[in-house]
Design an enzyme around this catalytic site. Structure first.
Site, mmCIF file in Angstrom:
data_model
loop_
_atom_site.group_PDB
_atom_site.id
_atom_site.type_symbol
_atom_site.label_atom_id
_atom_site.label_comp_id
_atom_site.label_asym_id
_atom_site.label_seq_id
_atom_site.Cartn_x
_atom_site.Cartn_y
_atom_site.Cartn_z
ATOM 1 N N SER A 74 -110.834 15.752 -83.294
ATOM 2 C CA SER A 74 -110.756 16.261 -81.932
ATOM 3 C C SER A 74 -109.355 16.281 -81.337
ATOM 4 O O SER A 74 -109.150 16.856 -80.266
ATOM 5 C CB SER A 74 -111.678 15.453 -81.015
ATOM 6 O OG SER A 74 -113.022 15.694 -81.345
ATOM 7 N N SER B 141 -112.275 18.159 -79.320
ATOM 8 C CA SER B 141 -112.620 18.081 -77.917
ATOM 9 C C SER B 141 -111.419 17.814 -77.001
ATOM 10 O O SER B 141 -111.563 17.858 -75.777
ATOM 11 C CB SER B 141 -113.655 16.969 -77.704
ATOM 12 O OG SER B 141 -113.132 15.702 -78.106
ATOM 13 N N LYS C 136 -106.771 13.143 -71.462
ATOM 14 C CA LYS C 136 -108.120 13.677 -71.642
ATOM 15 C C LYS C 136 -109.106 12.966 -70.725
ATOM 16 O O LYS C 136 -109.031 11.744 -70.543
ATOM 17 C CB LYS C 136 -108.514 13.492 -73.110
ATOM 18 C CG LYS C 136 -109.892 13.978 -73.514
ATOM 19 C CD LYS C 136 -110.098 13.667 -74.992
ATOM 20 C CE LYS C 136 -111.431 14.148 -75.516
ATOM 21 N NZ LYS C 136 -111.585 13.832 -76.953
#
Length: 403
Positions: free
Chosen positions: A153, A129, A60
């Site tokens: 997330s 996310s 990420k």
């Protein structure tokens, strides 16, 4: 992976990743020359680097990887290139993993760029996310993604895309190298976690990266028990009862009941969960999000409420080894439905989507999103397994029984 042929396998991964990115916009940054050089070094090494030798991994774009940009989800830092790996990344790379790309969080840092799309239905949102990692692993372009989870997330996008999503116990993994930085005093909810379609690989990643690094002071040297050593017959499982304020779809409710039945068939004893914790969780989380605009007394009360909530959880969980709940109220929603929820400020109240994942973030508990097939139109279903802090092995062992 043999000591020869890593470069060829990584080349094939890059081809798949680029093709997937053209369709889903899941990747924020490619550095193919650097990736191929890493693969070539593994091929040239006289011995296998470790248990992740040649395994492609995505990360990420809130987690540092040396040589890759790391914007932290904002255009202000688009030129930032860290010179060191985050601790979790460094430990996986030392075991032979090859970072093949940085994935997009949410819809990326560019508000005018295309959104990250769902791997099954482009009209739907993948969740966030850790959006890009969920899409990449669900599509099979890479077997493992490294994300981060504050209120869900990792778990929410994993559930909506159909892969495993592990939020370890808070403090199990060092947060060193996460950008923006977090810590137990600045954000006691956040932890790095993993997404993948192979539960065993997710557990191997946890074992390879857990433990203090001497830089994150909130990571104690607590041993991590192997899930294979867990006796399911000694564990008690409870299903979060329906909450009229937070109804779930029939498909999600059915998946939860089916999962509990499977765990009982595997030897676990079903017990009851009686604490209606969802409303309190959401109130505490909303208060936490507003802490920068609250008075000192209000902020102090919010922290007291949070501590009280954790104490009440430990009491409620004393006789429950694994709590099973939905990850979300329904399958991945249409993007048009999400857009319709935007307020005048252009923002969506995401606490509605994360209401089932918020509690474990506040208690610091290990929690795992587990795929449970698909609904009538082929969209992924999932359930969530939650255990007491430091009992990560319990959720992993229970998840194996659902496989």
């Amino acid at each position: 992976m043999s000591t020869r042929g890593v470069a060829g396998a990584i080349d094939a991964t890059l081809v798949s990743l680029h093709a997937l990115d053209e369709r889903t916009h899941a990747v924020e940054w490619f550095e193919d020359d650097r990736v191929r050089a890493d693969a070539a070094r593994l091929d040239a090494a006289p011995v296998i680097a470790g248990q992740f030798h040649g395994v492609p991994v995505t990360v990420k774009d809130w987690i540092d990887v040396e040589g890759f940009p790391c914007a932290g989800g904002t255009p202000v830092h688009r030129d930032r290139r860290p010179t060191e790996d985050a601790t979790v990344v460094a430990r996986l790379r030392a075991a032979g993993a090859v970072v093949v790309g940085k994935t997009r969080p949410w819809d990326g840092w560019d508000p005018d760029g295309p959104p990250v799309t769902h791997p099954v239905d482009a009209a739907r949102v993948p969740g966030g996310s850790s959006s890009g990692d969920a899409v990449v692993t669900a599509a099979g372009a890479a077997p493992l993604g490294i994300g981060s989870d504050s209120g869900g997330s990792v778990r929410l996008p994993a559930a909506w895309c159909g892969v495993f999503g592990l939020r370890p116990t808070t403090g199990r993994l060092p947060g060193t190298g996460h950008f923006p930085r977090f810590g137990d005093r600045s954000d006691g909810r956040t932890t790095i976690g993993f997404l993948g379609s192979d539960l065993a690989l997710v557990e191997h990643a946890l074992r390879a990266t857990a433990g203090p690094d001497g830089l994150d002071g909130a990571v104690p040297p607590v041993p991590l028990a192997p899930s294979a050593d867990v006796d399911l017959g000694a564990l008690r499982v409870a299903l979060l009862p329906p909450d009229p304020d937070w109804p779930v779809s029939g498909a999600v409710a059915g998946a939860c009941e089916h999962a509990v039945g499977m765990l009982v068939d595997a030897g676990m004893t079903r017990v009851e969960w009686t604490w209606p914790w969802l409303a309190e969780t959401r109130a505490i989380t909303l208060g936490y999000w507003q802490r920068t605009i609250r008075s000192g007394a209000d902020a102090s009360q919010q922290l007291w409420d949070w501590d009280r909530f954790r104490r009440r959880y430990l009491a409620a969980a004393a006789d429950v080894d694994v709590l099973l709940s939905p990850v979300a109220a329904d399958v991945a929603p249409l993007r048009t439905a999400m857009d319709a929820r935007r307020g005048e400020d252009g923002q969506v109240d995401l606490s509605e989507d994360f209401v089932f994942t918020l509690p474990a973030s506040l208690t610091g508990s290990p929690a795992l999103s587990v795929p449970m097939g698909v609904d009538a139109v082929g969209l992924p279903l999932a359930v969530q397994l939650i255990a007491r802090p430091w009992e990560d092995a319990h959720v992993l062992a229970a998840a194996r029984a659902l496989g």
